[in-house]
Motif scaffolding. Structure first.
Motif, PDB file in Angstrom:
ATOM      1  N   TYR A   1       0.827  -1.207   0.000  1.00 30.82           N
ATOM      2  CA  TYR A   1       0.000   0.000   0.000  1.00 30.82           C
ATOM      3  C   TYR A   1       0.863   1.260   0.000  1.00 30.82           C
ATOM      4  N   THR A   2       1.928   1.260   0.769  1.00 31.16           N
ATOM      5  CA  THR A   2       2.733   2.459   0.948  1.00 31.16           C
ATOM      6  C   THR A   2       3.469   2.853  -0.324  1.00 31.16           C
ATOM      7  N   GLN A   3       3.883   1.898  -1.128  1.00 28.78           N
ATOM      8  CA  GLN A   3       4.726   2.200  -2.280  1.00 28.78           C
ATOM      9  C   GLN A   3       3.988   2.880  -3.430  1.00 28.78           C
TER      10      GLN A   3
ATOM     11  N   THR B   1      -2.748   3.023   4.220  1.00 21.77           N
ATOM     12  CA  THR B   1      -3.864   3.071   3.266  1.00 21.77           C
ATOM     13  C   THR B   1      -4.393   4.472   3.018  1.00 21.77           C
ATOM     14  N   THR B   2      -3.908   5.470   3.746  1.00 18.30           N
ATOM     15  CA  THR B   2      -4.375   6.852   3.601  1.00 18.30           C
ATOM     16  C   THR B   2      -3.232   7.689   3.064  1.00 18.30           C
ATOM     17  N   ARG B   3      -3.365   8.219   1.862  1.00 13.75           N
ATOM     18  CA  ARG B   3      -2.233   8.828   1.179  1.00 13.75           C
ATOM     19  C   ARG B   3      -1.724  10.099   1.862  1.00 13.75           C
ATOM     20  N   ARG B   4      -2.539  10.769   2.650  1.00 12.93           N
ATOM     21  CA  ARG B   4      -2.010  11.946   3.341  1.00 12.93           C
ATOM     22  C   ARG B   4      -1.029  11.562   4.443  1.00 12.93           C
ATOM     23  N   TYR B   5      -0.986  10.281   4.787  1.00 12.13           N
ATOM     24  CA  TYR B   5      -0.014   9.791   5.767  1.00 12.13           C
ATOM     25  C   TYR B   5       1.027   8.881   5.119  1.00 12.13           C
ATOM     26  N   ALA B   6       1.239   9.006   3.809  1.00 12.90           N
ATOM     27  CA  ALA B   6       2.163   8.120   3.113  1.00 12.90           C
ATOM     28  C   ALA B   6       3.584   8.242   3.660  1.00 12.90           C
ATOM     29  N   TRP B   7       4.050   9.468   3.886  1.00  9.85           N
ATOM     30  CA  TRP B   7       5.409   9.646   4.419  1.00  9.85           C
ATOM     31  C   TRP B   7       5.487   9.111   5.847  1.00  9.85           C
ATOM     32  N   HIS B   8       4.407   9.259   6.597  1.00 13.98           N
ATOM     33  CA  HIS B   8       4.352   8.677   7.942  1.00 13.98           C
ATOM     34  C   HIS B   8       4.527   7.156   7.876  1.00 13.98           C
TER      35      HIS B   8
END
Length: 282
Positions: free
Chosen positions: A116-118, A182-189
């Motif tokens: 999911y993160t990538q 799974t939430t793109r606004r927290y991708a860097w997190h």
């Protein structure tokens, strides 16, 4: 953060991420998902508020940030917790089984979190996450897949991990990891949180493997933890060099988000260890 709240999030995650077929009530399900996404967002923002001050201290230059991140192995929340030497040296089979049941019920699935993160990451970090995912998948060999290794141990112990019997701290850890991935606004997190797992898992895995060996389990049963005690050392080095470094070089603002994600993961783990000790040592 209560049992009921974390159990609800865990059940929702299990349902929404499972492969499904179209249904006639999809609009009703969307309304449910919107409500749950708001609750999940509030949960993550609460976790962010707990770590924001420390995360803001992380340097935003590349070399300074990598040094700060790597130091979390010693000074991060939950590190060097006395639970793990105790597991290695003193825990009974029943106590170790309870610990593993809690850990497994709260397992979000590192392979899926990485996948999911990538999504849409820059090329160099994306390739590093791809290599990590390939290792999780046993490099194409079903017998080498990490997830089934862990589940094989749980079957050997005769355990049945269930949401209803899992402490909320363990569920909160899995729910936080799932939310970030799974939430793109927290991708860097999520990149930071996954990197924190690679950084800090080897010592805990080695202690768990030692407990299994002491209690007479086979090397096959302990394979998952023996593997992660060694492999994650290299994974962490690669992650920091190939994922974290280029991300922060490209945009120094990401350093703070990555730091928050790492600290959220470690703080959730720290809560688990505290609760496990309270239950096991009472």
């Amino acid at each position: 953060m209560t049992d009921e709240f974390q159990q609800g999030l865990a059940r929702w995650n299990n349902q929404r991420l499972a492969p499904q077929f179209p249904t006639g009530d999809w609009q009703k399900l969307l309304e449910r998902d919107l409500q749950m996404l708001r609750l999940e967002g509030g949960f993550l923002e609460e976790l962010r508020s707990e770590v924001a001050e420390r995360a803001a201290e992380a340097p935003t230059d590349v070399d300074g940030f990598i040094a700060w991140f790597e130091a979390l192995q010693e000074n991060g929340p939950g590190q060097n917790d006395p639970l793990f030497p105790w597991l290695a040296e003193e825990a009974t089979r029943e106590e170790l089984s309870w610990f593993l049941e809690q850990e497994t019920a709260g397992e979000a699935g590192f392979d899926d979190l990485v996948a999911y993160t990538q999504v849409k990451l820059p090329a160099a970090p994306k390739l590093e996450l791809a290599r990590n995912y390939w290792d999780e998948m046993g490099r194409g060999n079903p017998k080498g897949m990490h997830g089934p290794m862990l589940h094989g141990l749980i079957e050997s112990l005769g355990l049945e991990p269930r949401i209803e019997t899992t402490v909320w701290q363990s569920l909160a850890l899995a729910n936080a990891m799932t939310a970030m991935a799974t939430t793109r606004r927290y991708a860097w997190h999520s990149v930071g949180a996954l990197g924190a797992i690679e950084l800090t898992a080897p010592g805990r895995s080695a202690a768990t493997a030692a407990a299994l060996k002491r209690l007479g389990f086979s090397g096959r049963d302990a394979r998952y933890f023996n593997l992660h005690a060694v492999l994650d050392v290299k994974h962490s080095e690669d992650w920091n060099r190939e994922a974290l470094r280029p991300l922060v070089e490209e945009d120094p603002r990401r350093a703070t988000a990555i730091a928050e994600g790492a600290l959220i993961r470690l703080r959730c783990g720290e809560r688990c260890f505290e609760r496990y000790r309270a239950e096991l040592w009472s």
